[in-house]
Structures are given as C-alpha cells and as structure tokens.
Design an enzyme around this catalytic site. Structure first.
Site, PDB file in Angstrom:
ATOM      1  N   SER A 147       0.864  -1.184   0.000  1.00  0.00           N
ATOM      2  CA  SER A 147       0.000   0.000   0.000  1.00  0.00           C
ATOM      3  C   SER A 147       0.895   1.226   0.000  1.00  0.00           C
ATOM      4  O   SER A 147       2.046   1.166   0.460  1.00  0.00           O
ATOM      5  CB  SER A 147      -0.888   0.014   1.250  1.00  0.00           C
ATOM      6  OG  SER A 147      -1.483   1.283   1.442  1.00  0.00           O
ATOM      7  N   TYR A 160      -1.712   0.439  10.519  1.00  0.00           N
ATOM      8  CA  TYR A 160      -1.859  -0.063   9.148  1.00  0.00           C
ATOM      9  C   TYR A 160      -0.595   0.215   8.344  1.00  0.00           C
ATOM     10  O   TYR A 160      -0.072  -0.678   7.661  1.00  0.00           O
ATOM     11  CB  TYR A 160      -3.066   0.588   8.472  1.00  0.00           C
ATOM     12  CG  TYR A 160      -3.240   0.169   7.035  1.00  0.00           C
ATOM     13  CD1 TYR A 160      -3.689  -1.104   6.717  1.00  0.00           C
ATOM     14  CD2 TYR A 160      -2.954   1.052   5.995  1.00  0.00           C
ATOM     15  CE1 TYR A 160      -3.841  -1.503   5.384  1.00  0.00           C
ATOM     16  CE2 TYR A 160      -3.104   0.669   4.668  1.00  0.00           C
ATOM     17  CZ  TYR A 160      -3.546  -0.610   4.378  1.00  0.00           C
ATOM     18  OH  TYR A 160      -3.690  -0.992   3.063  1.00  0.00           O
TER      19      TYR A 160
END
Length: 249
Positions: A147, A160
């Site tokens: 990501s 995250y």
C-alpha cells in the site's frame, strides 16, 4: 526432479489470496482471462464460487480453496494440495489484507492485532508455504500487495502503515535472499475501489476515509500491474510498482 523457471509466455498456476473481492477478485479474473490456472483463496467460499463460476463461463480455469491466511497449517495445506493437483505452483499473490484505521488513542487493540495477524503474519505464512516448492522447481514468483501506506503515515494509519511497511520490508528481504530464479514483486496501490474502508469502525477514521477516497481507481488497474510483472522474461524481475489515481497526492 528439479525443473526450471517457466518461459514468460507459459500459463502459470497462480494462488490469489483474498480473492473474494476487490484487488484479489480482479486479479483472479484478469489472470484467468490471460490463460493462467488460478486458484482463489479466502474465507468466504460463497463469494469465491461466484467469481470462479464467472471465470469458467468466460472460458478460464479457476479452482476454489477456503483459506485463512492467519493459520500457517491451513496455508501450507492449500499450497500442497495445489501442487498435488497441478504438479506445481508458480505464483502466489499475497493480497489478503485488512484496514480498520483508527487513532492510536482510540485503543482499538483488537483491530491492531487483526492487522498484524492478516497483513504481516498472513504474508509470512504464504511465503513459508510456497518457498520450498519454488526452490524444488527451480523457479516461482512471489507478489505482495502492499500500500502507499508503506511509504507514508497519516493520522489513523499508524498501525496499518506499520503493517504495510513490514510487508514491503519482508518482500524486499525475500528478494535479496532468493536465488535469481525466484522473482519477487511488491505492488503498491493507492486508493482503489474495494471493501477495505467498509470495515473501519472508528467514526473519525470513517469520516477521513470518505474524503480521502473520493478519487479511486478500479481494482483491475492493480490486476494489470500484476499481469505486467508476471509477463516479463525470466531474467527480468519487476521489484516494485506504485499505482495511484492520477488525482491522488
């Protein structure tokens, strides 16, 4: 018997984790349309069966396996079964991931733990399951879906982003340690149409995500990047591709 890496034009046996929706679903559909044998893995087998049926209706080859990436024995068993059925496994797309964003002071410890279990340990379990087969075969390809959170931290993304940086670091470490016959690619998506944001329980993070995700690209944009990496000649290893919406800054 030891075999060699397949030519880039040869159909491959590909396991896609988290294949019941989003990037995983789009990747399975695209790779199957290109002639690869895909195996769809996730916990929601009803969704997997629906995706596989669509692939088969379009002339592709797709198998379904219930898969919990947080269980190393389950991942190993699924990979071993694929090898038993197809004689080899050529690619794993480590796509399974969760993104319940929140500020650290919200103290959503269970959600932190879940991200670590799926995004980090799940990746390691996939690598551990395929690596012995790749070494025996003399080739294989590990694809990790990271990501842009691996390269930036914003409020609510601390845990995250940490898991996605870990995913990037683990995959880069694997590349450095592996024989050249084993290719390793990190695909780094920006904002993509998916279910990830639907599982955010923190109200503040939910609100921030609605704004952040105003400009999203289809999941097939990431599937095309994966296809590109797989299609390169055996002596070419695409190490990382970052794919974002043109409007994302």
């Amino acid at each position: 018997m030891t075999t060699t890496a397949l030519p880039s034009s040869t159909p491959r046996v590909v396991l896609v984790t988290g294949a019941s929706s989003g990037i995983g679903e789009a990747t399975a559909v695209r790779l199957a349309s290109e002639g690869h044998q895909v195996v769809l893995g996730a916990r929601r087998t009803d969704r997997l069966e629906a995706v596989a049926a669509r692939i088969r209706a379009d002339g592709g080859r797709a198998g379904v396996r219930r898969l919990d990436v947080t269980d190393p024995d389950d991942v190993r068993a699924v990979v071993d079964r694929i090898v038993e059925e197809h004689g080899r496994i050529d690619v794993i797309v480590n796509n399974a991931g969760v993104m319940p964003l929140s500020r650290l002071d919200a103290l959503l410890v269970d959600e932190w733990d879940r991200m670590i279990e799926v995004n980090v340990k799940g990746l390691l379990h996939g690598i551990a399951a395929v690596l012995p087969h790749f070494q025996r075969q003399g080739g294989g390809h590990v694809v990790t879906i990271a990501s842009v959170g691996a390269h930036e931290v914003v409020p609510t993304s601390a845990v995250y982003s940490a898991t996605k940086f870990a995913a990037w670091a683990i995959t880069e470490g694997l590349r450095l340690e592996s024989d050249p016959s084993i290719r390793v690619t990190t695909i780094t998506p920006g904002v993509v149409e998916s279910e990830l944001a639907e599982h955010i329980s923190d109200p503040g993070a939910q609100s921030a995500m609605r704004t952040y995700r105003r400009n999203a690209i289809p999941a097939d944009a990431i599937a095309r990047a994966i296809s590109f990496a797989l299609a390169q000649p055996a002596d070419v290893d695409v190490n990382e591709i970052i794919v974002r919406p043109a409007a994302q800054r």
